[in-house]
Design an enzyme around this catalytic site. Structure first.
Site, PDB file in Angstrom:
ATOM      1  N   SER A  12       0.822  -1.203   0.000  1.00  0.00           N
ATOM      2  CA  SER A  12       0.000   0.000   0.000  1.00  0.00           C
ATOM      3  C   SER A  12       0.860   1.259   0.000  1.00  0.00           C
ATOM      4  O   SER A  12       2.085   1.205   0.078  1.00  0.00           O
ATOM      5  CB  SER A  12      -0.929  -0.003   1.210  1.00  0.00           C
ATOM      6  N   VAL A  13       0.184   2.398  -0.108  1.00  0.00           N
ATOM      7  CA  VAL A  13       0.862   3.693  -0.114  1.00  0.00           C
ATOM      8  C   VAL A  13       1.604   3.892   1.207  1.00  0.00           C
ATOM      9  O   VAL A  13       1.072   3.594   2.283  1.00  0.00           O
ATOM     10  CB  VAL A  13      -0.165   4.836  -0.314  1.00  0.00           C
ATOM     11  N   GLY A  16       6.675   1.891   2.515  1.00  0.00           N
ATOM     12  CA  GLY A  16       8.131   1.940   2.564  1.00  0.00           C
ATOM     13  C   GLY A  16       8.844   1.125   1.513  1.00  0.00           C
ATOM     14  O   GLY A  16      10.000   0.728   1.706  1.00  0.00           O
ATOM     15  N   PRO A  91       4.097   1.049  -7.684  1.00  0.00           N
ATOM     16  CA  PRO A  91       3.301   1.978  -6.866  1.00  0.00           C
ATOM     17  C   PRO A  91       2.298   1.256  -5.979  1.00  0.00           C
ATOM     18  O   PRO A  91       1.819   0.177  -6.312  1.00  0.00           O
ATOM     19  CB  PRO A  91       2.603   2.849  -7.909  1.00  0.00           C
ATOM     20  N   LYS A 145       8.415  -1.055   9.350  1.00  0.00           N
ATOM     21  CA  LYS A 145       8.194  -0.091  10.438  1.00  0.00           C
ATOM     22  C   LYS A 145       8.078  -0.779  11.797  1.00  0.00           C
ATOM     23  O   LYS A 145       7.300  -0.368  12.669  1.00  0.00           O
ATOM     24  CB  LYS A 145       6.958   0.767  10.157  1.00  0.00           C
ATOM     25  N   SER A 519     -27.869   3.194 -31.009  1.00  0.00           N
ATOM     26  CA  SER A 519     -26.512   2.638 -30.831  1.00  0.00           C
ATOM     27  C   SER A 519     -25.556   3.708 -30.311  1.00  0.00           C
ATOM     28  O   SER A 519     -24.667   4.169 -31.030  1.00  0.00           O
ATOM     29  CB  SER A 519     -25.998   2.013 -32.129  1.00  0.00           C
TER      30      SER A 519
END
Length: 608
Positions: A12-13, A16, A91, A145, A519
């Protein structure tokens, strides 16, 4: 020669990922002096109060440094005494999941990071499932972390068990869970004194030693043909990259989909003749006889590779536009590119539980199992056997953007049980009998644009000049053939698909078919064009919305504005204007007779 490990970092964001790889390169002294100096200088104006910001080694885009996130895939190449590596730092933001999938498609191993203060979250689960979908068999969960939770062993074990429970059933071969601190360097290159309770290897030594080679499916030679080389009349060679197995001069190969057999006359690696070739080499194969082979075909020694025009696939949907049944895309498998249609959405996969969930439409970043049909036969193998001809991408035919990536599970039985029956009376014979060229005249435009009235007048003119026609009107067809369809997007897609198939049958009968349908979606009109083929003539009745609403012959606009009709084109549902129609006419600018004469005059150019 050192072995090569290709791996990705994902999560995830702000978990790290970039910091982890940057710290690994820094501690292992794998940076040039100028890179190290630049890192130290950049860190002085970074987000860590002057301390070294290891993420700057990988986050190269200005937007990445400003936001403190990874946007694009950053590739880094490095070598230790024991192994060479290619790492793709992908990312974590959900918006850039497609970029993460691109990175996963090349990797042998995934390092998935989780924030020890947050634990396993939805994005962690999504990335793990995408990695498994892309054929990654080895996962490292880096619980990052750890310094922020005081290197708490109990919390680490909770996160470990959550992840192992979530990944149960993903069929990956190995999962290693390592406690790390990307900023402080714990358990990245060396074991940390802060986690004496951890008995495993640090991250880098683990990556140096893990065996990711899988030779189980390398027995048979497989090479998708990229190009036919014909430098002169004496030489005809087939070029491509060997995706599996070995091949020697004199070996017999099977050409697919033509199912012909031939022996290898010569092998070239670049411009040098060789006796043998193996997995990963780019080669030219010359056979001892002429065979039906072009780009997209496959040369193989296996009897088990399949040829089909319908299959089931698991895909990751990456497009902003929703996926609905009946949509048409370009399907790329290996070196072959063919038009294909998503026939049915079987179910989507719940990211959190892995359970199959019923769905009739799929949104961005969702995993789905669906059935796909192709315009002709394609060669494929199960992804587990051969990634090169077992993986696929779907390409939007209008924008040319990649809409999905995924893997082929199996062929549909009906693809081999239902066989096209050739008839003695052909389309050409019927056309000659009627003395005309079959066409599909596809009238499109807003409700009230005058397309049905215009199509009716055009048909009368054509019949008066001796032509044989059939008019399919939108409202009339919905009273019979399409009576079971509503006006939601997937119903509209299916409505147009059925009409296109009927129009093609009418053309096969030698008739000029006129269709009058709103259409509204460009993709569906393109799909109709693909079904009908070269006989398709798009006639855009471009009467402005204001004029159409002013006419409101059926009172539909009034009801739509009052909210009585949902999904009404031009009011609560979009109309995508044709980009390049063969004929365009605005009925607000001409009388009916003038508009009819103009359209008929333009049609005659295609009938001559």
């Amino acid at each position: 020669m050192k072995s090569l490990l290709k791996f990705i970092t994902c999560g995830s964001v702000d978990d790290g990922k970039s910091t982890l790889i940057g710290h690994m390169l820094y501690d292992a002294k794998l940076l040039f002096a100028d890179q190290e100096k630049a890192l130290e200088l950049d860190s002085k104006v970074g987000s860590r109060g002057g301390e070294i910001d290891y993420s700057l080694l990988l986050d190269g885009l200005m937007a990445e440094r400003e936001q403190g996130i990874t946007i694009d895939v950053a590739y880094r190449y490095f070598t230790t005494d024991d192994r060479s590596f290619i790492v793709a730092d992908t990312p974590g933001h959900e918006e850039y999941t497609r970029n993460m999938a691109v990175g996963a498609s090349f990797a042998d191993l995934a390092v998935i990071l989780v924030d020890a203060t947050k634990g396993v979250i939805t994005q962690t689960k999504r990335h793990a499932r995408i990695c498994a979908l892309m054929g990654i068999n080895h996962i490292v969960l880096a619980v990052n972390k750890m310094d922020l939770i005081g290197y708490d062993e109990k919390r680490f074990e909770e996160i470990k068990q959550d992840f192992l429970q979530m990944t149960y059933g993903l069929n990956v071969k190995s999962i290693q869970v390592i406690p790390v601190s990307a900023t402080e360097g714990d358990n990245i290159t060396e074991k940390s004194d802060n986690t004496l309770w951890y008995q495993g290897e640090p991250l880098l030594p683990y990556l140096e030693n893990i065996d990711v080679d899988d030779d189980a499916n390398q027995e048979h030679f497989v090479m998708p043909v990229q190009r036919v080389s014909r430098p002169n009349h004496t030489f005809r060679g087939f070029q491509g990259q060997v995706e599996a197995g070995q091949l020697s001069v004199g070996d017999e190969v099977i050409t697919l989909p033509s199912q012909e057999k031939a022996k290898v006359k010569s092998l070239l690696n670049t411009d040098q003749e060789v006796k043998d070739v193996s997995d990963g080499q780019a080669i030219t194969v010359q056979l001892d006889k002429e065979v039906d082979v072009s780009r997209g075909c496959v040369l193989t020694t296996s009897e088990n590779i399949q040829v089909t025009d319908m299959f089931t696939a698991n895909i990751l949907w990456m497009d902003d536009t929703e996926l609905v049944e009946g949509r048409n895309y370009l399907v790329k498998v290996g070196t072959k590119l063919l038009p294909g249609t998503v026939m049915s959405i079987k179910h989507k996969i719940d990211i959190n539980t892995g359970k199959e969930v019923p769905a009739d439409r799929i949104f961005k970043n969702e995993l789905v199992e669906c059935d796909i049909s192709l315009s002709e036969n394609m060669v494929f193998d199960k992804f587990a056997n051969n990634e090169a001809i077992g993986g696929l991408i779907l390409i939007d035919r209008v924008t040319n953007m990649t809409s999905a990536c995924g893997v082929i599970e199996h062929a549909l039985r009906r693809s081999t049980n239902v066989v096209w029956q050739e008839t003695d009376i052909t389309r050409d014979f019927r056309a000659q009998q009627k003395g005309q060229k079959p066409l599909t005249l596809w009238f499109t435009g807003l409700s009230g644009s005058g397309k049905s009235t215009l199509a009716n007048e055009v048909e009368k003119k054509l019949v008066a000049t001796g032509h044989h026609t059939m008019l399919l009107d939108g409202d009339n067809v919905r009273h019979g053939l399409n009576k079971n369809l509503g006006f939601k997007e997937n119903d509209r897609v299916e409505n147009i698909r059925r009409i296109a198939e009927v129009a093609k049958l009418m053309n096969d009968a030698g008739l000029i078919t006129l269709t009058s349908f709103i259409s509204p979606y460009e993709a569906d009109r393109q799909n109709a064009r693909n079904v009908v083929g070269d006989s398709f003539i798009e006639i855009f009745v471009s009467t402005p919305l204001e004029e159409c609403e002013k006419r409101d012959v059926k009172g539909l606009y009034k009801k739509a504005r009052a909210g009585e009709i949902p999904n009404f084109t031009g009011v609560s549902s979009p109309y995508e204007t044709p980009g390049n129609p063969e004929i365009e006419v605005d009925t607000s600018q001409y009388s009916l007779e003038e508009a009819t004469d103009y359209v008929v005059k333009e049609i005659m150019k295609y009938l001559d």
